[in-house]
Write a protein that holds these residues in place. Structure first.
Motif, PDB file in Angstrom:
ATOM      1  N   SER A 112       0.806  -1.226   0.000  1.00 18.19           N
ATOM      2  CA  SER A 112       0.000   0.000   0.000  1.00 18.19           C
ATOM      3  C   SER A 112       0.837   1.273   0.000  1.00 18.19           C
ATOM      4  O   SER A 112       0.323   2.338  -0.313  1.00 18.19           O
ATOM      5  N   VAL A 113       2.118   1.172   0.333  1.00 13.75           N
ATOM      6  CA  VAL A 113       2.975   2.361   0.384  1.00 13.75           C
ATOM      7  C   VAL A 113       3.980   2.360  -0.760  1.00 13.75           C
ATOM      8  O   VAL A 113       4.058   3.320  -1.522  1.00 13.75           O
ATOM      9  N   ALA A 114       4.738   1.295  -0.902  1.00 19.38           N
ATOM     10  CA  ALA A 114       5.790   1.252  -1.925  1.00 19.38           C
ATOM     11  C   ALA A 114       5.238   1.463  -3.328  1.00 19.38           C
ATOM     12  O   ALA A 114       5.881   2.082  -4.171  1.00 19.38           O
ATOM     13  N   THR A 115       4.032   0.966  -3.584  1.00 21.42           N
ATOM     14  CA  THR A 115       3.447   1.112  -4.920  1.00 21.42           C
ATOM     15  C   THR A 115       3.048   2.553  -5.236  1.00 21.42           C
ATOM     16  O   THR A 115       2.756   2.862  -6.383  1.00 21.42           O
ATOM     17  N   ARG A 116       3.055   3.433  -4.244  1.00 22.86           N
ATOM     18  CA  ARG A 116       2.752   4.847  -4.491  1.00 22.86           C
ATOM     19  C   ARG A 116       3.896   5.552  -5.227  1.00 22.86           C
ATOM     20  O   ARG A 116       3.696   6.616  -5.792  1.00 22.86           O
ATOM     21  N   TYR A 117       5.078   4.948  -5.189  1.00 26.21           N
ATOM     22  CA  TYR A 117       6.266   5.601  -5.721  1.00 26.21           C
ATOM     23  C   TYR A 117       6.829   4.787  -6.881  1.00 26.21           C
ATOM     24  O   TYR A 117       7.347   3.696  -6.692  1.00 26.21           O
ATOM     25  N   ALA A 118       6.712   5.333  -8.080  1.00 30.95           N
ATOM     26  CA  ALA A 118       7.173   4.634  -9.283  1.00 30.95           C
ATOM     27  C   ALA A 118       8.695   4.544  -9.292  1.00 30.95           C
ATOM     28  O   ALA A 118       9.386   5.426  -8.803  1.00 30.95           O
ATOM     29  N   GLY A 119       9.180   3.463  -9.872  1.00 31.95           N
ATOM     30  CA  GLY A 119      10.621   3.287 -10.002  1.00 31.95           C
ATOM     31  C   GLY A 119      10.936   1.883 -10.446  1.00 31.95           C
ATOM     32  O   GLY A 119      10.058   1.019 -10.539  1.00 31.95           O
ATOM     33  N   ALA A 120      12.213   1.659 -10.721  1.00 29.20           N
ATOM     34  CA  ALA A 120      12.664   0.344 -11.180  1.00 29.20           C
ATOM     35  C   ALA A 120      12.564  -0.677 -10.054  1.00 29.20           C
ATOM     36  O   ALA A 120      12.867  -0.376  -8.901  1.00 29.20           O
ATOM     37  N   GLU A 121      12.140  -1.867 -10.397  1.00 34.48           N
ATOM     38  CA  GLU A 121      11.959  -2.940  -9.414  1.00 34.48           C
ATOM     39  C   GLU A 121      13.266  -3.333  -8.731  1.00 34.48           C
ATOM     40  O   GLU A 121      13.271  -3.653  -7.555  1.00 34.48           O
ATOM     41  N   ASP A 122      14.365  -3.355  -9.486  1.00 35.58           N
ATOM     42  CA  ASP A 122      15.618  -3.885  -8.963  1.00 35.58           C
ATOM     43  C   ASP A 122      16.532  -2.818  -8.367  1.00 35.58           C
ATOM     44  O   ASP A 122      17.677  -3.088  -8.056  1.00 35.58           O
ATOM     45  N   LYS A 123      16.013  -1.603  -8.191  1.00 40.62           N
ATOM     46  CA  LYS A 123      16.817  -0.516  -7.623  1.00 40.62           C
ATOM     47  C   LYS A 123      16.184  -0.022  -6.336  1.00 40.62           C
ATOM     48  O   LYS A 123      15.053  -0.358  -6.022  1.00 40.62           O
ATOM     49  N   VAL A 124      16.939   0.772  -5.613  1.00 37.90           N
ATOM     50  CA  VAL A 124      16.420   1.402  -4.402  1.00 37.90           C
ATOM     51  C   VAL A 124      16.071   2.844  -4.751  1.00 37.90           C
ATOM     52  O   VAL A 124      16.906   3.592  -5.271  1.00 37.90           O
ATOM     53  N   LEU A 125      14.842   3.206  -4.468  1.00 37.34           N
ATOM     54  CA  LEU A 125      14.377   4.563  -4.708  1.00 37.34           C
ATOM     55  C   LEU A 125      14.746   5.431  -3.514  1.00 37.34           C
ATOM     56  O   LEU A 125      14.557   5.030  -2.369  1.00 37.34           O
ATOM     57  N   TRP A 126      15.278   6.612  -3.780  1.00 41.24           N
ATOM     58  CA  TRP A 126      15.666   7.590  -2.757  1.00 41.24           C
ATOM     59  C   TRP A 126      14.838   8.841  -2.995  1.00 41.24           C
ATOM     60  O   TRP A 126      14.927   9.464  -4.047  1.00 41.24           O
ATOM     61  N   LEU A 127      13.997   9.186  -2.035  1.00 41.80           N
ATOM     62  CA  LEU A 127      13.240  10.425  -2.101  1.00 41.80           C
ATOM     63  C   LEU A 127      13.772  11.360  -1.027  1.00 41.80           C
ATOM     64  O   LEU A 127      13.728  11.032   0.164  1.00 41.80           O
ATOM     65  N   GLN A 128      14.318  12.493  -1.437  1.00 37.34           N
ATOM     66  CA  GLN A 128      14.790  13.510  -0.496  1.00 37.34           C
ATOM     67  C   GLN A 128      13.619  14.419  -0.176  1.00 37.34           C
ATOM     68  O   GLN A 128      12.960  14.919  -1.089  1.00 37.34           O
ATOM     69  N   LEU A 129      13.356  14.597   1.114  1.00 40.22           N
ATOM     70  CA  LEU A 129      12.170  15.326   1.554  1.00 40.22           C
ATOM     71  C   LEU A 129      12.536  16.559   2.372  1.00 40.22           C
ATOM     72  O   LEU A 129      13.570  16.596   3.025  1.00 40.22           O
ATOM     73  N   ASP A 130      11.660  17.524   2.335  1.00 41.63           N
ATOM     74  CA  ASP A 130      11.748  18.695   3.198  1.00 41.63           C
ATOM     75  C   ASP A 130      10.337  18.963   3.722  1.00 41.63           C
ATOM     76  O   ASP A 130       9.466  19.386   2.955  1.00 41.63           O
ATOM     77  N   LYS A 131      10.116  18.647   4.989  1.00 40.12           N
ATOM     78  CA  LYS A 131       8.798  18.796   5.621  1.00 40.12           C
ATOM     79  C   LYS A 131       7.700  18.083   4.827  1.00 40.12           C
ATOM     80  O   LYS A 131       6.621  18.619   4.600  1.00 40.12           O
ATOM     81  N   GLY A 132       8.020  16.878   4.359  1.00 41.18           N
ATOM     82  CA  GLY A 132       7.044  16.061   3.653  1.00 41.18           C
ATOM     83  C   GLY A 132       6.949  16.299   2.162  1.00 41.18           C
ATOM     84  O   GLY A 132       6.251  15.571   1.465  1.00 41.18           O
ATOM     85  N   GLN A 133       7.650  17.310   1.665  1.00 42.10           N
ATOM     86  CA  GLN A 133       7.634  17.587   0.222  1.00 42.10           C
ATOM     87  C   GLN A 133       8.868  16.993  -0.437  1.00 42.10           C
ATOM     88  O   GLN A 133       9.968  17.038   0.125  1.00 42.10           O
ATOM     89  N   VAL A 134       8.679  16.466  -1.635  1.00 43.72           N
ATOM     90  CA  VAL A 134       9.776  15.869  -2.387  1.00 43.72           C
ATOM     91  C   VAL A 134      10.663  16.977  -2.939  1.00 43.72           C
ATOM     92  O   VAL A 134      10.201  17.868  -3.650  1.00 43.72           O
ATOM     93  N   VAL A 135      11.954  16.914  -2.592  1.00 44.07           N
ATOM     94  CA  VAL A 135      12.944  17.881  -3.069  1.00 44.07           C
ATOM     95  C   VAL A 135      13.686  17.303  -4.274  1.00 44.07           C
ATOM     96  O   VAL A 135      13.966  17.998  -5.237  1.00 44.07           O
ATOM     97  N   SER A 136      13.997  16.005  -4.180  1.00 43.74           N
ATOM     98  CA  SER A 136      14.668  15.330  -5.295  1.00 43.74           C
ATOM     99  C   SER A 136      14.407  13.838  -5.205  1.00 43.74           C
ATOM    100  O   SER A 136      13.956  13.327  -4.177  1.00 43.74           O
ATOM    101  N   GLN A 137      14.713  13.157  -6.310  1.00 42.99           N
ATOM    102  CA  GLN A 137      14.474  11.722  -6.407  1.00 42.99           C
ATOM    103  C   GLN A 137      15.634  11.093  -7.154  1.00 42.99           C
ATOM    104  O   GLN A 137      16.082  11.618  -8.178  1.00 42.99           O
ATOM    105  N   ARG A 138      16.124   9.971  -6.628  1.00 40.05           N
ATOM    106  CA  ARG A 138      17.222   9.238  -7.268  1.00 40.05           C
ATOM    107  C   ARG A 138      16.955   7.744  -7.132  1.00 40.05           C
ATOM    108  O   ARG A 138      16.139   7.323  -6.317  1.00 40.05           O
TER     109      ARG A 138
END
Length: 153
Positions: A112-138
């Motif tokens: 219910s949570v991981a599927t909210r964030y698109a990305g490659a299956e075999d990689k680790v998604l990194w979301l950089q946040l600032d007070k709950g807002q996405v600043v960057s994604q890698r």
């Protein structure tokens, strides 16, 4: 009918919406490997998401030999999507093994949570946040790249 179901299931990973920079993440709560609840909050600076065992192994390798509290000190949380793991295997083997880790693993048992964030299956998604807002994604494909990024965080 079988073809329609197969098509729907094959397209389900594409239904995950890409998170946009500037977007505020919807709140969620998950249990960790000790059955302790954690809710996404404004203090979280980095969200790591592994969608399968390969991604979880990358995180494990990146955090090898790191002290307890390493992720917490960096205001980082790790979500592991274990929805595809058979319940018996997770309950008897995988989750007890995770209790030996020096870091907290938030277990997405229903996807219910991981599927909210698109990305490659075999990689680790990194979301950089600032007070709950996405600043960057890698995304990271190797433990060494992830380790270096965590050191700089």
């Amino acid at each position: 009918m079988k073809y329609a179901i197969a098509l729907l299931l094959s397209l389900s990973p594409l239904m995950a919406q890409a998170v946009e920079v500037g977007e505020r993440l919807a709140p969620w709560t998950l249990l960790d490997q000790y059955d302790q609840a954690y809710s996404l909050n404004d203090q979280t600076r980095t969200l790591l998401v592994a969608r399968n065992m390969d991604g979880a192994k990358l995180v494990k390798a990146a955090l090898a030999d790191r002290p307890k509290g390493y992720l917490e000190a960096r205001q980082t949380v790790f979500v592991a999507d274990i929805q595809r793991m058979p319940a018996l295997i997770s309950r008897l083997f995988a989750i007890p093994a995770m209790r030996d880790y020096s870091y907290r693993v938030l277990l997405d048992r229903e996807g219910s949570v991981a599927t909210r964030y698109a990305g490659a299956e075999d990689k680790v998604l990194w979301l950089q946040l600032d007070k709950g807002q996405v600043v960057s994604q890698r995304e990271f494909a190797t433990a060494e790249e992830l380790r270096q990024a965590l050191e700089q965080n």
